[in-house]
Design a protein around this motif. Structure first.
Motif, PDB file in Angstrom:
ATOM      1  N   LEU A   8       0.820  -1.208   0.000  1.00 25.94           N
ATOM      2  CA  LEU A   8       0.000   0.000   0.000  1.00 25.94           C
ATOM      3  C   LEU A   8       0.856   1.261   0.000  1.00 25.94           C
ATOM      4  O   LEU A   8       0.533   2.243  -0.665  1.00 25.94           O
ATOM      5  N   SER A  75      -6.741  -1.724  -4.589  1.00 27.65           N
ATOM      6  CA  SER A  75      -6.114  -0.466  -5.004  1.00 27.65           C
ATOM      7  C   SER A  75      -5.627  -0.553  -6.443  1.00 27.65           C
ATOM      8  O   SER A  75      -5.760   0.395  -7.211  1.00 27.65           O
ATOM      9  N   TYR A 121      -6.443   9.795  -4.084  1.00 26.00           N
ATOM     10  CA  TYR A 121      -6.471   8.365  -3.783  1.00 26.00           C
ATOM     11  C   TYR A 121      -5.128   7.887  -3.222  1.00 26.00           C
ATOM     12  O   TYR A 121      -5.094   7.051  -2.314  1.00 26.00           O
ATOM     13  N   MET A 125      -4.466   6.115   0.422  1.00 23.71           N
ATOM     14  CA  MET A 125      -3.767   4.851   0.668  1.00 23.71           C
ATOM     15  C   MET A 125      -2.774   4.992   1.821  1.00 23.71           C
ATOM     16  O   MET A 125      -2.658   4.092   2.662  1.00 23.71           O
TER      17      MET A 125
END
Length: 136
Positions: A8, A75, A121, A125
């Protein structure tokens, strides 16, 4: 869990870096009045690529619901959907530019909007990783 966090973090960093590059390139095109080259072939290729990204993103989303690495795969599926959206927005801006050359600025404007979405975004994350660390 540690692999998930690392994935991530890397994906978030890549999202942020790519968004900055997209935004600066779009601003450069606006400032220096760089107009797109008119091409029907560009539209056709981007439509095909866009549908490819949609199908890959949908499959990744499906796999993320069944996988241990669900968040990182989710993701990545969102990344594919964003790429498809970018393809379709480029097609739209090129088609409108072919119809009217006065609206050359749509492509950079769409680029800035896409870059901002990708940036948001990417920071989301990093926030997810922060929340995961806080829970442990």
């Amino acid at each position: 869990l540690e692999r998930e966090k690392k994935t991530l973090k890397i994906l978030g960093l890549l999202f942020i870096v790519s968004s900055i590059v997209i935004i600066f390139d779009s601003i450069n095109n606006l400032v220096f009045f760089i107009r797109p080259k008119r091409s029907i072939g560009f539209i056709v290729i981007n439509i095909i690529v866009g549908f490819g990204f949609v199908s890959i993103g949908a499959y990744k989303y499906y796999l993320s619901r069944k996988s241990v690495l669900g968040k990182s795969l989710l993701s990545d599926s969102i990344n594919s959907i964003i790429a498809a959206l970018g393809c379709f927005l480029m097609c739209l801006s090129m088609a409108l530019y072919i119809l009217d050359r006065k609206i050359w600025f749509l492509d950079p404007a769409f680029g800035i909007a896409m870059g901002l979405c990708i940036f948001v975004y990417g920071t989301h994350m990093f926030y997810q990783v922060y929340r995961m660390n806080k829970q442990n």
